[in-house]
Structures are given as structure tokens and as C-alpha cells.
Design a protein around this motif. Structure first.
Motif, PDB file in Angstrom:
ATOM      1  N   GLY A  53       0.823  -1.216   0.000  1.00  0.00           N
ATOM      2  CA  GLY A  53       0.000   0.000   0.000  1.00  0.00           C
ATOM      3  C   GLY A  53       0.856   1.265   0.000  1.00  0.00           C
ATOM      4  N   ILE A  54       1.902   1.294   0.846  1.00  0.00           N
ATOM      5  CA  ILE A  54       2.817   2.456   0.893  1.00  0.00           C
ATOM      6  C   ILE A  54       3.521   2.609  -0.454  1.00  0.00           C
ATOM      7  N   PHE A  55       3.988   1.472  -1.007  1.00  0.00           N
ATOM      8  CA  PHE A  55       4.678   1.472  -2.311  1.00  0.00           C
ATOM      9  C   PHE A  55       3.786   2.122  -3.374  1.00  0.00           C
ATOM     10  N   LEU A  56       2.530   1.680  -3.442  1.00  0.00           N
ATOM     11  CA  LEU A  56       1.612   2.175  -4.482  1.00  0.00           C
ATOM     12  C   LEU A  56       1.132   3.592  -4.191  1.00  0.00           C
ATOM     13  N   TYR A  57       0.916   3.897  -2.896  1.00  0.00           N
ATOM     14  CA  TYR A  57       0.465   5.247  -2.558  1.00  0.00           C
ATOM     15  C   TYR A  57       1.516   6.294  -2.926  1.00  0.00           C
ATOM     16  N   VAL A  58       2.757   6.085  -2.466  1.00  0.00           N
ATOM     17  CA  VAL A  58       3.820   7.065  -2.765  1.00  0.00           C
ATOM     18  C   VAL A  58       4.012   7.135  -4.281  1.00  0.00           C
ATOM     19  N   GLY A  59       3.973   5.967  -4.935  1.00  0.00           N
ATOM     20  CA  GLY A  59       4.102   5.941  -6.393  1.00  0.00           C
ATOM     21  C   GLY A  59       3.028   6.750  -7.087  1.00  0.00           C
TER      22      GLY A  59
ATOM     23  N   ALA B 296     -11.474   5.719  -2.956  1.00  0.00           N
ATOM     24  CA  ALA B 296     -12.588   5.677  -3.917  1.00  0.00           C
ATOM     25  C   ALA B 296     -12.790   7.047  -4.562  1.00  0.00           C
ATOM     26  N   ALA B 297     -12.701   8.111  -3.737  1.00  0.00           N
ATOM     27  CA  ALA B 297     -12.843   9.472  -4.267  1.00  0.00           C
ATOM     28  C   ALA B 297     -11.725   9.784  -5.270  1.00  0.00           C
ATOM     29  N   SER B 298     -10.504   9.328  -4.966  1.00  0.00           N
ATOM     30  CA  SER B 298      -9.366   9.554  -5.880  1.00  0.00           C
ATOM     31  C   SER B 298      -9.623   8.897  -7.231  1.00  0.00           C
TER      32      SER B 298
ATOM     33  N   ALA C 256      -5.009   2.839 -10.761  1.00  0.00           N
ATOM     34  CA  ALA C 256      -4.835   1.430 -10.396  1.00  0.00           C
ATOM     35  C   ALA C 256      -4.189   1.307  -9.005  1.00  0.00           C
ATOM     36  N   CYS C 257      -3.258   2.223  -8.687  1.00  0.00           N
ATOM     37  CA  CYS C 257      -2.628   2.230  -7.351  1.00  0.00           C
ATOM     38  C   CYS C 257      -3.688   2.465  -6.266  1.00  0.00           C
ATOM     39  N   TYR C 258      -4.568   3.434  -6.518  1.00  0.00           N
ATOM     40  CA  TYR C 258      -5.608   3.748  -5.528  1.00  0.00           C
ATOM     41  C   TYR C 258      -6.625   2.604  -5.390  1.00  0.00           C
ATOM     42  N   ALA C 259      -6.792   1.819  -6.468  1.00  0.00           N
ATOM     43  CA  ALA C 259      -7.716   0.678  -6.390  1.00  0.00           C
ATOM     44  C   ALA C 259      -7.228  -0.318  -5.344  1.00  0.00           C
TER      45      ALA C 259
END
Length: 434
Positions: free
Chosen positions: A262-268, A330-332, A416-419
């Protein structure tokens, strides 16, 4: 954009550390947080600038974030070892000096080419990584332990202020000349093209020399400040654990593994959106503005994260972290869909509003991933910090898509990261904070 050191820390104060003595040190530490926010989001201005100067593809331009966030992965562990040897205070000074050297390297880079710029980004980020490992614990130790989280919120707000101010400054100082388009540039004779590129590359020199000077000044202040000594009670235990292969025990915690991803995808995702904003807003179908004008809007993106932190701070006393995270993710996704499928002002403000949704994600994922880990918290925190390397890799994926299908469609990568973050938030919706 910063991480928390969750190791067990105790101030070695000898009773002399009354709260009143801490105002000066806390001011210095808060300025540090501001500076590294500033330095991190300056990249969003430099990427389109260097892309135009050196006529790069999007993938090549994303090497900036690759070198910058790659430093987190490569430097985090050596930084921890360095700080064990030097102590936290001298470690922070060392980090500031290294970051200053990185900024100073922008001067020769302007006349040497893109490769030297990338090297300068790596050195700068290496210094910031050392600084983060050293400075985060100070926030918790400077003052009453009961108000530590509110101090961390304050310093994080200044970090956000830095990310908000940087695009405005960068837009004024670096982009103000107004770049020629690729066609206009190609129309110039070869000698004039070279001269123009040299002049545009040189516009980076002044601002970064000033930043180098500011970092050195901070290093001097930090070296002279009378800070409480920090004794890291978990350092020996952590070192012992890794030798006995206990690090592997972390993989048994499913919520930690998912949180790390999650951290990997969020920061990305967050970094990727920031990196492409100026090019997106320059698109005639979206904003049709110059890079310098677009830089002001990048400040809105990072400013949204700052405002959202304060709103989140209030809301999350009532709502469980997982539900708040799932709602924001979801909003993102909805906002990015509007930006990808729409056009004009609607698409423009939709993508900028993602910044507001980003606000609570990092600390929320971080604390959910560390939930109930007890003695393993220190090591797990290190693992999560290494996941910040997502900022190096996700922009590459978006760059490849932007080269192939255009900038607007490429925003499906952060969506896709936020998904995944939405899934993580829903899966652990009722996980309560420690």
C-alpha cells in the motif's frame, strides 16, 4: 511524503530537559521538515523543464524520480548504521551537508548534461534520507511524550507547506522565461539551439545554490543546538533480530505485507500525478497554459494534501482509519476517471483535487500496517520506509503509457494504485489503531 521512525526511543536528558528549553530545537527540526518538503516537490517543476531542455521522452524524464526515490531504498539501511555510529544529532548534520552537496551539484550539471543532473538528484535524496532517519525521532523526544503525535502533525504540516510553496517558487525562478515548444526549437539553427538549451539549463543554477546555502546554514544551526541525546533502546535488539533471521517473521503478518504494498503504491501514485501535472495542464484540451502558469496549479495539488491533513485529523477521531482510507481512495479513483475522460477546467480541477484525498493516506496506511506488531514495530517500520521506493518505479509505468498513449490516458496508472488502497482500507475497515 515523510515517514515515521517507530523505534523505541528514550531521551537521555539527565533531568535537565525542561519543556521550555525545547522551543529552539523544535523550531530547527520543523524547518528541516519544511526544507525536505520543498526539495521533494521542486522535482515536479524540474521534470517538465529538463524534459524540454534535453528533449526527453516521458520515461527518460521520470529518471529524475527514479534517482530521487531510489535513494530511499539504497540509503535507508546505511543511514541507520551511520546514525548508530554518529548519534542522531551529528547524523542529522551529516544528512544536511550531503543534501547541500547534492544541491550544489546542480551548478556543474547545468553545463554537463542530464546524467550529472540525475547524479545530483540521487546525492540530494541520499542526504534527505539520512536526515529523515535522524530527525523524525527528535519530534517525539522534544517535549511531553503525551503530545508527541500533535507535534508530529505540526511538523508534517510544515512539510506539506514546503511541498506547496516549492512549485510556486520553482515556477517563478526556473520556468518564468517561458520555454520554446519542440517545433519552435527545431526551427532554430543548431548553434542557437545549443545556446538556448544552455541558457535554460543554467536557470536551475541560482535557485539550487541558494538551497545549498540554506541547508549548510541549517547544518551549522543543528550542530550548535543543544539537543537532548537520544538513546535508541531498540537498536541492539533490532540488530540481533536480523542476525537470527527474525526479519522473516515479519512476513507472517498479512496486514503488514499488504500495508507495505500500500505504501509502495500510494507514494508511487502521489509522486506520479505530481510529476505529470505540468505537462497535463499544458495540454490545449485541458488548460492550454504555459509551464510557468501550470506550476502555480501544482501548488494547489500539494496544498490540498496540507488542508486535508487538518480535516483528516478531526474526522479520524470519529471514523475508523480503514473506512476513511477506503473513502479517500474511492474518491481519488472517481476524480482521476473524470480527468481521464473529461476535458477543460473540469478535468483540470478533478486531478488537482486528488491532492486533498491523498492527505491522510500515508500516515493511515503506515499506522494500520504496524497495528499490533509490538516488539517488531521498529523493523516493520524500516520495511515500510523502504516501500517509499514506489515513488521511483510507478512514475516509470505512467511515463511508458504517456509516451505510448498520451499524458491524459496515462493517469489510469495512479488510479490502479488507488484501487489497491481501496481494497486494503475495506479489508481492514474495522482495524482500530493501537
Amino acid at each position: 511524503m515523510q515517514h515515521h521512525s517507530q523505534a523505541a526511543l528514550a531521551p537521555d536528558t539527565g533531568g535537565a530537559n525542561a519543556a521550555g528549553n525545547n522551543t529552539g530545537p523544535l523550531v530547527i527540526v520543523t524547518i528541516l521538515f519544511f526544507m525536505w518538503g520543498l526539495l521533494t516537490s521542486m522535482n515536479d517543476v524540474l521534470i517538465p523543464h529538463l524534459k524540454a531542455v534535453y528533449t526527453l521522452t516521458y520515461v527518460q524524464a521520470m529518471l529524475v524520480q527514479f534517482c530521487f526515490f531510489g535513494a530511499y531504498l539504497l540509503v535507508s539501511v546505511p543511514a541507520g548504521m551511520l546514525i548508530r555510529r554518529l548519534g542522531y544529532q551529528r547524523g542529522a548534520v551529516a544528512g544536511l551537508v550531503v543534501a547541500a552537496i547534492g544541491c550544489a551539484l546542480f551548478y556543474p550539471a547545468a553545463t554537463s548534461g542530464y546524467g550529472v543532473f540525475l547524479f545530483a538528484f540521487f546525492i540530494l535524496a541520499g542526504g534527505i534520507t539520512v536526515l529523515q532517519v535522524a530527525a523524525n525521532p527528535y519530534v517525539t523526544v522534544l517535549g511531553d511524550p503525551r503530545t508527541a503525535s500533535s507535534r508530529l502533525t505540526l511538523t508534517q504540516a510544515f512539510n506539506s507547506l514546503g511541498t506547496t510553496v516549492a512549485p510556486l517558487l520553482g515556477g517563478m525562478l526556473i520556468l518564468s522565461g517561458g520555454m520554446l515548444g519542440a517545433e519552435q526549437l527545431a526551427a532554430l539553427p543548431a548553434a542557437e539551439q545549443l545556446a538556448y538549451r544552455a541558457q535554460e539549463a543554467a536557470s536551475v543554477q541560482g535557485p539550487y545554490l541558494v538551497l545549498a546555502g540554506a541547508l549548510l546554514l541549517l547544518a551549522v544551526l543543528f550542530a550548535m543546538a543543544r539537543l537532548p541525546k537520544i538513546v535508541d533502546t531498540s537498536a541492539d535488539a533490532a540488530a540481533g533480530d536480523t542476525q537470527h533471521g527474525r526479519f522473516r517473521d515479519l512476513f507472517a503478518h498479512r496486514h503488514l505485507m499488504l500495508g507495505t504494498l500500500g505504501i509502495f503504491l500510494y507514494v508511487g501514485g502521489e509522486v506520479s500525478i505530481g510529476s505529470f501535472l505540468i505537462n497535463f495542464l499544458e495540454d490545449p484540451k485541458i488548460g492550454g497554459m504555459t509551464a510557468a502558469q501550470a506550476a502555480h496549479y501544482v501548488s494547489l495539488y500539494w496544498g490540498g494534501a496540507m488542508v486535508g491533513r487538518f480535516i483528516g485529523f478531526a474526522v479520524m477521531r470519529k471514523v475508523s482509519p480503514g473506512k476513511a482510507l477506503a473513502f479517500n481512495a474511492a474518491a481519488s479513483i472517481a476524480l482521476i476517471a473524470i480527468a481521464v475522460l473529461g476535458g477543460g477546467k473540469v478535468a483540470m480541477y478533478a486531478i488537482l483535487a486528488v491532492g486533498l484525498c491523498n492527505s491522510i493516506m500515508f500516515p493511515t496506511i503506515f499506522s494500520m500496517a504496524l497495528h499490533g506488531l509490538g516488539k517488531q514495530t521498529g523493523q516493520a517500520s524500516g520495511l515500510l520506509c523502504m516501500a517509499i521506493v514506489g515513488g521511483a518505479l510507478v512514475p516509470f509505468a505512467q511515463g511508458a503509457l504517456a509516451d505510448a498513449m498520451g499524458v491524459q490516458l496515462s493517469f489510469v496508472v495512479p488510479a490502479a494504485c488507488y484501487a489497491f488502497i481501496l481494497y486494503f482500507g475495506m479489508k481492514y475497515a474495522n482495524l482500530h489503531r493501537q
